[in-house]
Design a protein around this motif. Structure first.
Motif, PDB file in Angstrom:
ATOM      1  N   GLU A 511      25.869 -10.509 109.513  1.00 43.28           N
ATOM      2  CA  GLU A 511      26.385 -11.133 108.296  1.00 43.28           C
ATOM      3  C   GLU A 511      27.282 -12.325 108.648  1.00 43.28           C
ATOM      4  O   GLU A 511      27.153 -13.414 108.069  1.00 43.28           O
ATOM      5  CB  GLU A 511      27.184 -10.103 107.495  1.00 43.28           C
ATOM      6  CG  GLU A 511      27.886 -10.672 106.270  1.00 43.28           C
ATOM      7  CD  GLU A 511      28.953  -9.741 105.733  1.00 43.28           C
ATOM      8  OE1 GLU A 511      29.924 -10.231 105.138  1.00 43.28           O
ATOM      9  OE2 GLU A 511      28.811  -8.508 105.913  1.00 43.28           O
ATOM     10  N   ASN A 512      28.203 -12.124 109.603  1.00 45.81           N
ATOM     11  CA  ASN A 512      29.091 -13.214 110.013  1.00 45.81           C
ATOM     12  C   ASN A 512      28.291 -14.383 110.595  1.00 45.81           C
ATOM     13  O   ASN A 512      28.615 -15.544 110.360  1.00 45.81           O
ATOM     14  CB  ASN A 512      30.097 -12.708 111.047  1.00 45.81           C
ATOM     15  CG  ASN A 512      31.118 -11.765 110.446  1.00 45.81           C
ATOM     16  OD1 ASN A 512      31.334 -11.768 109.233  1.00 45.81           O
ATOM     17  ND2 ASN A 512      31.743 -10.949 111.275  1.00 45.81           N
ATOM     18  N   ALA A 513      27.263 -14.054 111.361  1.00 46.74           N
ATOM     19  CA  ALA A 513      26.435 -15.105 111.949  1.00 46.74           C
ATOM     20  C   ALA A 513      25.741 -15.923 110.866  1.00 46.74           C
ATOM     21  O   ALA A 513      25.633 -17.158 110.973  1.00 46.74           O
ATOM     22  CB  ALA A 513      25.406 -14.496 112.891  1.00 46.74           C
ATOM     23  N   GLY A 514      25.251 -15.254 109.832  1.00 46.22           N
ATOM     24  CA  GLY A 514      24.617 -15.970 108.733  1.00 46.22           C
ATOM     25  C   GLY A 514      25.560 -16.961 108.086  1.00 46.22           C
ATOM     26  O   GLY A 514      25.187 -18.108 107.785  1.00 46.22           O
ATOM     27  N   GLN A 515      26.816 -16.527 107.886  1.00 46.14           N
ATOM     28  CA  GLN A 515      27.799 -17.415 107.285  1.00 46.14           C
ATOM     29  C   GLN A 515      28.195 -18.535 108.247  1.00 46.14           C
ATOM     30  O   GLN A 515      28.293 -19.707 107.866  1.00 46.14           O
ATOM     31  CB  GLN A 515      29.035 -16.600 106.875  1.00 46.14           C
ATOM     32  CG  GLN A 515      30.063 -17.363 106.043  1.00 46.14           C
ATOM     33  CD  GLN A 515      30.981 -18.208 106.894  1.00 46.14           C
ATOM     34  OE1 GLN A 515      31.424 -17.777 107.958  1.00 46.14           O
ATOM     35  NE2 GLN A 515      31.268 -19.412 106.435  1.00 46.14           N
ATOM     36  N   MET A 516      28.392 -18.201 109.525  1.00 45.89           N
ATOM     37  CA  MET A 516      28.820 -19.185 110.519  1.00 45.89           C
ATOM     38  C   MET A 516      27.772 -20.268 110.747  1.00 45.89           C
ATOM     39  O   MET A 516      28.104 -21.398 111.130  1.00 45.89           O
ATOM     40  CB  MET A 516      29.136 -18.474 111.845  1.00 45.89           C
ATOM     41  CG  MET A 516      30.377 -17.585 111.807  1.00 45.89           C
ATOM     42  SD  MET A 516      30.409 -16.368 113.162  1.00 45.89           S
ATOM     43  CE  MET A 516      30.372 -17.420 114.605  1.00 45.89           C
ATOM     44  N   SER A 517      26.510 -19.927 110.533  1.00 43.52           N
ATOM     45  CA  SER A 517      25.436 -20.879 110.839  1.00 43.52           C
ATOM     46  C   SER A 517      25.265 -21.953 109.779  1.00 43.52           C
ATOM     47  O   SER A 517      24.653 -23.002 110.057  1.00 43.52           O
ATOM     48  CB  SER A 517      24.106 -20.124 111.003  1.00 43.52           C
ATOM     49  OG  SER A 517      23.693 -19.556 109.770  1.00 43.52           O
ATOM     50  N   ILE A 518      25.771 -21.742 108.586  1.00 45.65           N
ATOM     51  CA  ILE A 518      25.495 -22.655 107.475  1.00 45.65           C
ATOM     52  C   ILE A 518      25.964 -24.071 107.780  1.00 45.65           C
ATOM     53  O   ILE A 518      25.234 -25.053 107.573  1.00 45.65           O
ATOM     54  CB  ILE A 518      26.141 -22.129 106.180  1.00 45.65           C
ATOM     55  CG1 ILE A 518      25.417 -20.854 105.723  1.00 45.65           C
ATOM     56  CG2 ILE A 518      26.096 -23.190 105.079  1.00 45.65           C
ATOM     57  CD1 ILE A 518      26.107 -20.141 104.573  1.00 45.65           C
ATOM     58  N   GLN A 519      27.187 -24.197 108.289  1.00 44.27           N
ATOM     59  CA  GLN A 519      27.723 -25.537 108.539  1.00 44.27           C
ATOM     60  C   GLN A 519      26.884 -26.304 109.556  1.00 44.27           C
ATOM     61  O   GLN A 519      26.497 -27.450 109.313  1.00 44.27           O
ATOM     62  CB  GLN A 519      29.165 -25.464 109.030  1.00 44.27           C
ATOM     63  CG  GLN A 519      29.754 -26.850 109.297  1.00 44.27           C
ATOM     64  CD  GLN A 519      31.128 -26.798 109.949  1.00 44.27           C
ATOM     65  OE1 GLN A 519      31.389 -25.941 110.785  1.00 44.27           O
ATOM     66  NE2 GLN A 519      32.000 -27.709 109.566  1.00 44.27           N
ATOM     67  N   ILE A 520      26.579 -25.681 110.672  1.00 46.67           N
ATOM     68  CA  ILE A 520      25.870 -26.405 111.728  1.00 46.67           C
ATOM     69  C   ILE A 520      24.438 -26.727 111.308  1.00 46.67           C
ATOM     70  O   ILE A 520      23.898 -27.772 111.656  1.00 46.67           O
ATOM     71  CB  ILE A 520      25.906 -25.596 113.045  1.00 46.67           C
ATOM     72  CG1 ILE A 520      25.506 -26.478 114.224  1.00 46.67           C
ATOM     73  CG2 ILE A 520      25.027 -24.375 112.974  1.00 46.67           C
ATOM     74  CD1 ILE A 520      26.525 -27.512 114.575  1.00 46.67           C
ATOM     75  N   ILE A 521      23.808 -25.843 110.507  1.00 49.71           N
ATOM     76  CA  ILE A 521      22.448 -26.114 110.040  1.00 49.71           C
ATOM     77  C   ILE A 521      22.447 -27.295 109.067  1.00 49.71           C
ATOM     78  O   ILE A 521      21.583 -28.178 109.142  1.00 49.71           O
ATOM     79  CB  ILE A 521      21.841 -24.864 109.383  1.00 49.71           C
ATOM     80  CG1 ILE A 521      21.642 -23.762 110.431  1.00 49.71           C
ATOM     81  CG2 ILE A 521      20.512 -25.193 108.709  1.00 49.71           C
ATOM     82  CD1 ILE A 521      21.255 -22.420 109.843  1.00 49.71           C
TER      83      ILE A 521
END
Length: 749
Positions: A511-521
């Motif tokens: 879940e944290n990874a999904g949220q953390m990835s949004i900015q860089i994507i």
């Protein structure tokens, strides 16, 4: 992040760091509760797990029904373009739901609920566009011939799909700028935008699946591709504004504007006239948005974001910082040296320099101020150290993966080549910090203020996930397989600590990874827009010709010009986007000069990284200033001074390829040793402190000259540089000239 203190018999409270790697909560991030939280958290976890499963060769049926094939396959079952489209669409949908388009209402402001009601027709239009994309798929599956010439098909795509999609996208974006709702509320305009992202993805998957990708940029391309690309571009730029600020969005808008006015510009900026249909039909392909930046974000970057999330859940980040305190805290100016060590460890798995500053700086900056650094210098040290984490192998943030994708050079080779440059960067920061501490007569932290080294060594097994990653890469495993093994090992290692990862913790990590990835994507997608413009207009090739013309006069001048352009393009942008743009514009010109590809790309990569500490727009320095309370511009100037050696090191690559491991072991060792000595001379000259005392201005110039002489790496210039430094030492020891009062008043000494 907290710093817990444990009482001792002497009533001293040593620092024990906790939560250093927790993601900060952005001012516009929604904090859901109840059912909304459960739904969003589930989607984020599924989104992250989908990438791990797909990258490791699991079929959709296996992901759905649990028929798992544990073999690590080299290829993905999903078609590459479709995988990237889904990757982008998922990030866009989640991003709009999680990040608000404007601030949240204060206690004196009312919620603008009427905008939700106004958005309902837009939601119906977006759903209609999504439904039309599905209808197209059914029609094509039934044998319909699809092209950009048939008038019936053109009418359907323009008015039944394109018009509802564009109206919904544009209006929902505008409404989201003014819609203030409670921080836990899901707003209707953002739901509309999420559906629009799905409608864009659905159409492109359907049309590209009919081999219409071969028609992009031609009259045979369906008009719907261009319309979907326009909507997708607007969605990417809006999400980038929400998660990364306006800088990258403004630069993207300028590049897009250039497409349509370039034919009116003079000189090398002149580009052929192009219609919007032709341009946008190519933009959402692998020459633009679906190109190298999204290719990397959908594979390597998100995989290592998941790895970082697992390290976070297993508390490895806390251990990194505590370990740094235990080893470096006793040295003079201890917290500053802790910042160097900890920021390097954290930064290599953190995708942004500014994010690294926030993660470690909230602890190290106050401690630096406590031992005697002024707030400007404390923030500058943290900014410079955190920026260096982006060049720390083996992970190197995200830019190295894009370098491997663009150049075709194996990632492991890039990571090996980065070893000496990373050492030079952090050694230079260390010298600058140490000499600053010496000038200020600072102390280190006492043993009773620090974690115990023995206790830290007992937990050294927490480095196992990093070691497994490194070993797997050097054993020849693919980056995807090595990253997956590292993720699994992070969960396994946690069972040796009190913070064991159970099923709930694993789900939370995804879940944290999904949220953390949004900015860089989002940033990678927006950078893809710029890369697409450069590729489709040919401005990169024309810039290469300019570099060649300059090189006819002076190759060093051409390199200096390339440096300035790389920094200028990178200002205000995250590292990933900065390098992607510079690699498209500057690197081809350097290669045309005859510079080896690896050297050329490392040259622009280095300057794309240090743009984060280069005034006037220095994101890492601004983030540090926010924590230290110093003036942002003063902090960025100070961080530029502290990281000054980083602006010299790339020129060392050019003159001596041994610094990139291109040569015999003897050549590499000699080049590294002389470069370290040169960096020390440069640091001493900049700081005005050499061999235990302050240095007068003309001796400082002599030290800088000695440092520059050692850049080339040849025996003759090295010996001359050492001779100049020896002369400085002799003058300082024999005559002991004192810095003048004027210099002291200006702060130069």
């Amino acid at each position: 992040m907290t710093a817990r203190t444990d009482s001792t018999p002497e009533n001293v409270t040593p620092i024990i760091v906790e939560g250093v790697d927790q993601e900060p909560v952005e001012s516009n991030r929604r904090l859901f509760t109840g059912v909304s939280l459960a739904v969003i958290a589930t989607i984020m976890a599924v989104y992250a797990f989908f990438h791990v499963a797909a990258l490791n060769g699991l079929s959709l049926s296996a992901m759905t029904w649990g028929v798992l094939d544990f073999e690590f396959l080299p290829s993905m079952p999903l078609e590459t373009w479709n995988f990237r489209i889904v990757h982008l669409a998922g990030a866009l949908g989640l991003g709009f739901l999680i990040y608000a388009g404007c601030g949240f209402p204060t206690s004196t402001q009312k919620e603008s609920r009427w905008i939700d009601w106004l958005s309902i027709p837009l939601l119906l239009a977006a759903l209609f566009a999504f439904g039309m994309a599905i209808w197209f798929a059914i029609d094509i599956a039934g044998g319909a011939k699809w092209n950009g010439i048939d008038k019936t098909i053109k009418f359907r795509e323009t008015w039944l799909y394109g018009a509802p999609l564009m109206v919904s996208t544009v209006c929902a974006i505008i409404l989201s700028w003014f819609h203030k709702r409670d921080r836990a509320a899901v707003t209707m305009p953002d739901v509309v935008l999420a559906v629009c992202a799905m409608a864009v993805a659905a159409y492109l998957i359907v049309i590209y699946g009919t081999l219409m990708r071969n028609a992009t940029g031609t009259p045979f391309a369906p008009i719907g591709i261009s319309i979907a690309a326009v909507a997708g571009t607007l969605l990417i730029m809006e999400l980038t504004r929400r998660v990364a600020g306006l800088a990258l969005v403004v630069i993207s808008a300028i590049f897009l504007g250039y497409v349509f006015i370039g034919h009116n510009l003079p000189g090398f900026l002149n580009s052929p006239r192009v219609t919007w249909e032709r341009f946008f039909s190519q933009l959402y392909t692998d020459t633009g948005i679906l190109g190298p930046t999204t290719a990397v974000s959908s594979t390597y970057i998100i995989l290592f974001i998941i790895f970082a999330a697992f390290l976070q859940s297993s508390k490895v980040g806390d251990y990194f910082v505590n370990f740094a305190f235990a080893l470096a805290g006793r040295a003079r100016g201890g917290p500053a040296k802790v910042a160097i060590f900890a920021s390097g460890l954290m930064g290599m798995i953190n995708g942004t320099s500014a994010g690294n500053v926030v993660a470690t700086g909230s602890l190290t900056i106050p401690l630096m101020k406590k031992v005697g650094y002024d707030k400007k210098t404390a923030g500058a040290i943290e900014a410079a150290a955190s920026t260096g984490g982006q060049i720390m192998p083996p992970i190197m943030g995200a830019g190295a993966f894009i370098m491997a994708e663009i150049t075709g050079i194996p990632y492991a080779e890039i990571a090996i080549a980065a070893i000496v440059p990373a050492i030079l960067y952090f050694v230079s920061i260390y010298f600058m910090v140490d000499l600053e501490a010496a000038k200020r007569a600072m102390r280190g932290m006492r043993d009773d203020e620090l974690p115990k080294v023995v206790q830290m060594l007992k937990q050294v097994f927490l480095f196992i996930p990093i070691l497994i990653l490194i070993i797997a890469l050097f054993m020849g495993y693919s980056v995807i397989r090595a990253g997956t093994l590292a993720i699994v090992s992070a969960a396994v290692v946690s069972w040796l600590t009190p913070t064991r990862m159970g099923i709930k913790d694993v789900i939370k990590a995804f879940e944290n990874a999904g949220q953390m990835s949004i900015q860089i994507i989002a940033v990678c997608g927006c950078a893809g827009i710029i890369v697409g413009v450069i590729s489709l207009t040919g401005v990169g090739a024309r810039f290469s010709n300019v570099l060649l013309d300059i090189a006819d006069q002076s190759q060093l001048l051409a390199l200096f010009f390339a440096m300035c352009i790389s920094i200028l393009l990178g200002m205000g942008m995250p590292t990933t986007a900065a390098y992607a743009v510079a690699a498209s514009v500057v690197a081809p010109g350097l290669v045309a000069l005859g510079i080896p590809m690896l050297t050329a790309h490392f040259f622009v990569f280095y300057f794309a990284v240090v743009s984060a500490i280069t005034p006037p727009v220095a994101l890492a320095s601004y983030a540090a200033a926010g924590i230290s309370g110093a003036n942002a511009m003063e902090t960025s100037t100070a961080s530029f001074k502290i990281g000054i050696a980083a602006f010299i090191v790339p020129f060392m690559f050019f003159y001596n390829a041994a610094l990139l491991m291109d040569g015999t072991w003897w050549q590499v060792l000699r080049a590294s040793a002389t470069a370290v000595v040169g960096v020390y001379f440069l640091s001493a000259g900049v700081q005005g402190w050499f061999f235990g005392g302050r240095t007068v201005w003309f001796l400082r110039i002599g030290l800088v000259v000695a440092a520059l002489l050692m850049i080339e790496g040849g025996w003759r210039t090295d010996l001359i540089g050492i001779a100049v430094a020896a002369g400085v030492i002799a003058i300082q020891k024999i005559f002991n000239p004192k810095p003048g009062a004027t210099l002291r008043a200006t702060g130069m000494d």
